[in-house]
Design a protein around this motif. Sequence first.
Motif, PDB file in Angstrom:
ATOM      1  N   GLY A  34       0.832  -1.195   0.000  1.00  0.00           N
ATOM      2  CA  GLY A  34       0.000   0.000   0.000  1.00  0.00           C
ATOM      3  C   GLY A  34       0.868   1.247   0.000  1.00  0.00           C
ATOM      4  O   GLY A  34       2.076   1.208  -0.285  1.00  0.00           O
ATOM      5  N   PRO A  35       0.273   2.399   0.341  1.00  0.00           N
ATOM      6  CA  PRO A  35       1.022   3.664   0.326  1.00  0.00           C
ATOM      7  C   PRO A  35       2.262   3.643   1.218  1.00  0.00           C
ATOM      8  O   PRO A  35       3.292   4.214   0.874  1.00  0.00           O
ATOM      9  N   ARG A  36       2.185   2.966   2.368  1.00  0.00           N
ATOM     10  CA  ARG A  36       3.324   2.959   3.282  1.00  0.00           C
ATOM     11  C   ARG A  36       4.522   2.242   2.651  1.00  0.00           C
ATOM     12  O   ARG A  36       5.657   2.716   2.705  1.00  0.00           O
ATOM     13  N   GLY A  37       4.269   1.081   2.039  1.00  0.00           N
ATOM     14  CA  GLY A  37       5.339   0.351   1.383  1.00  0.00           C
ATOM     15  C   GLY A  37       5.887   1.096   0.183  1.00  0.00           C
ATOM     16  O   GLY A  37       7.095   1.073  -0.088  1.00  0.00           O
ATOM     17  N   LEU A  38       4.993   1.767  -0.549  1.00  0.00           N
ATOM     18  CA  LEU A  38       5.417   2.542  -1.718  1.00  0.00           C
ATOM     19  C   LEU A  38       6.417   3.622  -1.313  1.00  0.00           C
ATOM     20  O   LEU A  38       7.481   3.779  -1.935  1.00  0.00           O
ATOM     21  N   HIS A  39       6.100   4.378  -0.266  1.00  0.00           N
ATOM     22  CA  HIS A  39       6.995   5.447   0.172  1.00  0.00           C
ATOM     23  C   HIS A  39       8.268   4.883   0.797  1.00  0.00           C
ATOM     24  O   HIS A  39       9.310   5.555   0.799  1.00  0.00           O
ATOM     25  N   HIS A  40       8.185   3.671   1.305  1.00  0.00           N
ATOM     26  CA  HIS A  40       9.371   3.047   1.891  1.00  0.00           C
ATOM     27  C   HIS A  40      10.476   2.874   0.839  1.00  0.00           C
ATOM     28  O   HIS A  40      11.666   2.900   1.173  1.00  0.00           O
ATOM     29  N   LEU A  41      10.092   2.701  -0.418  1.00  0.00           N
ATOM     30  CA  LEU A  41      11.099   2.590  -1.484  1.00  0.00           C
ATOM     31  C   LEU A  41      11.976   3.840  -1.541  1.00  0.00           C
ATOM     32  O   LEU A  41      13.193   3.760  -1.699  1.00  0.00           O
ATOM     33  N   VAL A  42      11.340   5.015  -1.430  1.00  0.00           N
ATOM     34  CA  VAL A  42      12.093   6.264  -1.467  1.00  0.00           C
ATOM     35  C   VAL A  42      13.052   6.322  -0.275  1.00  0.00           C
ATOM     36  O   VAL A  42      14.230   6.679  -0.414  1.00  0.00           O
ATOM     37  N   TYR A  43      12.527   5.950   0.904  1.00  0.00           N
ATOM     38  CA  TYR A  43      13.350   6.044   2.110  1.00  0.00           C
ATOM     39  C   TYR A  43      14.578   5.127   2.026  1.00  0.00           C
ATOM     40  O   TYR A  43      15.655   5.489   2.507  1.00  0.00           O
ATOM     41  N   GLU A  44      14.406   3.952   1.428  1.00  0.00           N
ATOM     42  CA  GLU A  44      15.533   3.020   1.319  1.00  0.00           C
ATOM     43  C   GLU A  44      16.668   3.626   0.495  1.00  0.00           C
ATOM     44  O   GLU A  44      17.839   3.500   0.840  1.00  0.00           O
ATOM     45  N   VAL A  45      16.300   4.283  -0.609  1.00  0.00           N
ATOM     46  CA  VAL A  45      17.333   4.875  -1.463  1.00  0.00           C
ATOM     47  C   VAL A  45      17.965   6.085  -0.767  1.00  0.00           C
ATOM     48  O   VAL A  45      19.195   6.262  -0.792  1.00  0.00           O
ATOM     49  N   VAL A  46      17.121   6.914  -0.136  1.00  0.00           N
ATOM     50  CA  VAL A  46      17.639   8.095   0.567  1.00  0.00           C
ATOM     51  C   VAL A  46      18.563   7.674   1.706  1.00  0.00           C
ATOM     52  O   VAL A  46      19.595   8.308   1.955  1.00  0.00           O
ATOM     53  N   ASP A  47      18.203   6.581   2.399  1.00  0.00           N
ATOM     54  CA  ASP A  47      19.031   6.121   3.521  1.00  0.00           C
ATOM     55  C   ASP A  47      20.448   5.783   3.077  1.00  0.00           C
ATOM     56  O   ASP A  47      21.418   5.961   3.823  1.00  0.00           O
ATOM     57  N   ASN A  48      20.591   5.267   1.857  1.00  0.00           N
ATOM     58  CA  ASN A  48      21.937   4.973   1.341  1.00  0.00           C
ATOM     59  C   ASN A  48      22.760   6.257   1.210  1.00  0.00           C
ATOM     60  O   ASN A  48      23.957   6.286   1.500  1.00  0.00           O
ATOM     61  N   SER A  49      22.103   7.336   0.769  1.00  0.00           N
ATOM     62  CA  SER A  49      22.802   8.623   0.654  1.00  0.00           C
ATOM     63  C   SER A  49      23.130   9.179   2.029  1.00  0.00           C
ATOM     64  O   SER A  49      24.202   9.772   2.238  1.00  0.00           O
ATOM     65  N   ILE A  50      22.218   8.977   2.978  1.00  0.00           N
ATOM     66  CA  ILE A  50      22.470   9.442   4.344  1.00  0.00           C
ATOM     67  C   ILE A  50      23.662   8.703   4.955  1.00  0.00           C
ATOM     68  O   ILE A  50      24.464   9.282   5.702  1.00  0.00           O
ATOM     69  N   ASP A  51      23.793   7.418   4.622  1.00  0.00           N
ATOM     70  CA  ASP A  51      24.944   6.662   5.118  1.00  0.00           C
ATOM     71  C   ASP A  51      26.256   7.285   4.640  1.00  0.00           C
ATOM     72  O   ASP A  51      27.253   7.312   5.378  1.00  0.00           O
ATOM     73  N   GLU A  52      26.255   7.792   3.414  1.00  0.00           N
ATOM     74  CA  GLU A  52      27.437   8.497   2.907  1.00  0.00           C
ATOM     75  C   GLU A  52      27.690   9.769   3.720  1.00  0.00           C
ATOM     76  O   GLU A  52      28.829  10.140   3.991  1.00  0.00           O
ATOM     77  N   ALA A  53      26.585  10.431   4.112  1.00  0.00           N
ATOM     78  CA  ALA A  53      26.728  11.645   4.925  1.00  0.00           C
ATOM     79  C   ALA A  53      27.282  11.304   6.306  1.00  0.00           C
ATOM     80  O   ALA A  53      28.153  12.014   6.841  1.00  0.00           O
ATOM     81  N   LEU A  54      26.803  10.199   6.897  1.00  0.00           N
ATOM     82  CA  LEU A  54      27.309   9.765   8.197  1.00  0.00           C
ATOM     83  C   LEU A  54      28.797   9.438   8.129  1.00  0.00           C
ATOM     84  O   LEU A  54      29.544   9.642   9.096  1.00  0.00           O
ATOM     85  N   ALA A  55      29.218   8.929   6.994  1.00  0.00           N
ATOM     86  CA  ALA A  55      30.639   8.594   6.825  1.00  0.00           C
ATOM     87  C   ALA A  55      31.481   9.828   6.534  1.00  0.00           C
ATOM     88  O   ALA A  55      32.718   9.746   6.488  1.00  0.00           O
TER      89      ALA A  55
END
Length: 952
Positions: free
Chosen positions: A31-52
Motif C-alpha cells: 500500500g502507500p506505506r510500502g510505496l513510500h518506503h522505497l524512497v526512504y531506502e534509497v535516501v538512507d543509502n545517501s544518508i549513510d554516505e553523509a554519516l561517513a
Amino acid sequence: MTSSYSADQIQVLEGLEAVRKRPGMYIGSTGPRGLHHLVYEVVDNSIDEALAGYCTHIEVDFNADGSVSVTDDGRGIPIDTHSKTGKSALETVMTVLHAGGKFGGGGYKVSGGLHGVGVSVVNALSEWVEVTVWREKRVHTQRYERGVAMGDLVVKPGKEDRTGTAVTFKPDTQIFSNGIEFDYSTVAGRLRELAYLNGGVRMTFTDHRISPERIDSYHYEGGIQEYVAYMNREKEPLHQEIIYVQGERNNVQVEVALQWCVDAYSDNLLGFANNIRTIDGGTHLEGLKTVLTRTLNAIARKRNKLKDSEANLGGENVREGLTGVISVKVPDPEFEGQTKTKLGNTEVRGIVDSLVGEVLTEYLEFRPQVADSVLEKAIQAFKAAEAARRARELVRRKSVLESSPLPGKLADCSSRDPSESEIFIVEGDSAGGCFDGDTLVALADGRSLSFKDIVAEQAMGKEHFCYTIRHDGTIGLERIINPRMTKANAQVIQVTLDNGETLICTPDHPFMLRDGSYKAAALLTHEDSLMPLYRKLSDKSEPGITIDGYELTWNPRSHSWLFTHLLADWYNRWQGIYWSDEANRLAQAERVHNYFANNPDARESHSQRAKQQWQDETLLEWRREKTQEQWTPEFRTKRLATLHQTYYRKTLAALKQIEIEQGQLDLDAYNAYRIQTRDKSMLRFDTFCQRYFQGDETLAREAVANYNHRVVAIERLEKRVDVYDIEVPHTHNFALASGVFVHNSAKQGRDRQFQAILPLRGKILNIEKTDDAKIYKNTEIQSLITALGLGIKGEEFDPSNLRYHRIVIMTDADVDGAHIRTLLLTFFYRYQRALVDQGYIHIACPPLYKVERGRNHYYCYSDRELTNLVQNEFPANANYTIQRFKGLGEMMPVQLWDTTMNPETRTMKRVEIEDAAEADRIFTVLMGDRVAPRREFIETYGARLDLADLDI
C-alpha cells in the motif's frame, strides 16, 4: 489434486524472485506505506554516505512520468568487479540481497541500512531502475527492469570531476496495484527529519509533476537543537536555551537536545538510532529517562526542593512538559526485526546515562534559575498526581488484585483474547437516535411510562416489557433493557402524527415503516406509512369475544385483534419460562393424564381413525395424484403467499390513501383510482373482502382504518434537550404510546464475539491543556481508560494490559463528530502515544451517501465515488435518490455492519505518524491554550478550503 510430495515440489526462488513473491516481508505492505518506503531506502543509502563524512547534498525529485530520482554527492557506489559474484560491485549491490558495505568490511563506520536489502529490494519492486555513478572522472550507467540488469555497465568519460550516485526508479504497478502516486508531504516530512538529524546536510526536494514546480530545501546547521526549537515554536519555553549534549564513547555517538515548556502537560521524547526513528523505544530512551529522573531528584535535594522525608519525583513528573530528541549512532545496532522500531543494544543504556548525566548535572548547577524552574514544574506535577491518586486508582485495569469495574455503558465482547478483540468508541449512542425523556413508551402491563420513569423504576429493580414487531411481521412482547440518557443537550425535531400526537426526538432516530423498513425521523414525509400500534379493551358484544375488559392489540400481519395476555403466553413459551419450571411441567403432565383418564375411549378412537385413513386406498391414491400435480411444495407455497401479500398490501394501501384524501372510505373514488392506474394487483373491494375477510365488509373497513399512521409535519426546534433511549433484545424495535413503532439504539450492528461498543456522552476533555488531576476526575476519560486497560499516564506502555488490540474511533460525519474525533486523537496522542505509534488506533470510515435506483442501492464513501457513480455508471436519464448520512443513526444495524463494522467489507484507516515533530506541533497549535498560533494556522490554510463543503 496430487498427493505426492517430493523434491520436485520444492521451489527455489532465484535472485530477487523472493522479494517479488512476498514484498510485504521486505517493505511492510504494498500500500502507500510500502510505496513510500522505497524512497526512504534509497535516501538512507545517501544518508549513510553523509554519516561517513562524504556527502553534503542530497536531491530528491518526483518526476513527471511517476518515477523518483535520488542524487547525492557522496563517493559513488563502487563499480569495480566483485571477487565473489564476478559482476561489478554496482550490479552486485543492485541485484543481490544482503550485499553492501555495512557489515563490518570498513565501508561504513555507522549506517542505518543494517540488513543490506534496501536498494536491491527497490530494484526488485520497480518496473525499471536507472543508476548513474560519478566516480574516477567517469560516468557509469546501468538499467534494470524488475530486478534484472539490461546489459552491462556503460562507461563514459566525465566532463567534470564529481562523485556521487543517482538512482531513478519507477515502482511496478504489478506489485503496487493500488497505484504508484507518491505523496509530497509524506516524503517531505521524512526528509526534514533527516536534515535535522544530520546537521549540515542539505536536502533539496523537487516535484516536477505540477506546474510551476515545487521546490523545498532543508538545511539545519543546528541539527537536533533546531529540531526541538521547531517542535516548540508554538509553545512557551520554560527556559530559552536548549540543553544540548553531544559525546562519543566506545564508538557510540550520542546527541541529546532538551527543552521544558510551561504550557505542556505531557512529554514528547523522540528517539533515533542511526537516523531510524525507534517508535517502540529502546535502550537509548531507557537510559535517557533514567538519567533525567536520577539527576533532577539529586539536584532537587541538593537545592532543598525536596525534604529528606519526601518521596522522590517520579519519571513522569520530571518529564512533564519536556520536548526532547535523542539520536545515537551505533556501529553494530541490534534492532528488533527489519522494521527497526526498537533498539536492543544493552551497552547504549549505560553510555547515554553517563554522558547525559555528566553534562546535565554541570549545566543545571551553573544555571540555578533553569534548574529551579524545571524542578518547580516537576514538583507541581508530583503534587497534582498525588491529589489525583485516588481517582487514578479507579482507572486501573480490572484484574485479580484490582477491583475497579468496567464502565456500565460498555457493551463488551465475549472474547477475552485482546488480539482478536476490537472496541468502537462512538459518539453518544451512535447508530440509534434518541427521544425526549418525557416521551411515553407503551408497556405490556397496560401503562404508558416515560423514558425517565422507566430509568427510575429499573434502578429500583423493576422489569418492563414493551410491544415489538417480530421478524415475521407479527406483533409480540419483548423485555426492555438498559434504559438511559444517551446524549445531553441534543438538537431535536418535533414530529406531528395524523392522530394529533407529537414526538420530540433527534433527527436521526429511525421510525418503522409499514413494510418493516426504517427511515430517519427528519426524512419522513406525509407519503410514508408508519407501522401502527392499536389497542382496545374487549367487548362481548363483538363477534367471537367471550370476555369483557381485557386488552386487545392489533396484529399488522394477520390484520386481526389479539389478546395481550396471549402475547405474554407466547413470549413465556419462547423463553422456556413455563417448561424450565418443574411445577409447570408437572401441572401440564397432570392435565394430559386427567384428560385421558376422564375419556378412556379417546386414545383408542384417535389411533383407529389414523390407521383407517392410512389403509384407505382411495384416499391414498387421491393424495398421490395431488402431490404429482404440484410443481414443488415450496414453490407453490411461496408463489401463492407472495401473490396474496402483493394483492393485499397494494389494495390496502390504496384504500387507506383514498380514506385520507376523501376523509372517509369512498369506494367509488377507489374504483375510479383503480381503473385509472390500470394496476391489476389492486383488487375490487368485494373481491378483497371475500378473499381476505370471509366476505365481512366490517372487518375489511377496520383493517383499512388500522393500516398505518402518517406524518403531518416535522419542525426543527431551537431548544436543546437531554435525550433517552432503551434497548430491545432480538427485535430492536418498540412501540410508543403515540401509536407508532421506532427502532431502539443500535449496539446491535456488531459481532458480539469480538466487537465491543463504548458510547461517550458529549465531548471529552481536551487534555492538551489540562493537568493530571482534572484528567482523572473526568467521567468520560475514566470510562475510556478503564475500558481499554490503559493504566496511568506517564507509565511505560504495557501491551499485555490492553483489552483490545484494535481501538476504533467511530463518530458522525458532521462538525460535532469531527470535533469529538479530534479530542479522542489528542487524548490518545498525549495520554499514551505508544497506542498511536504501535498502530492500535483506527478511524472507522462509514459511507457518506446511499444512492437508491429502483430496487438497487449503492454506498459511496466520498464525493468522488458519488460523482463517478452518477455520471459514469448510471444512464443519463436514470432516476435515483441520494441520501447523505450525517449521522450513523441514519443507518440500520445491518447497514452499519455491512458498510462500517464487517471486517470482510469495511474500510478502516489506521492512524500513523510519519512526521513526529509536525504531529506534535499540530496538536499544540490546534488543541493548546494559545490563540494566536491557532488563528494564524486558520488564516494560512483556511483559504485552501472549499467553504461550500463545510458542515456549518
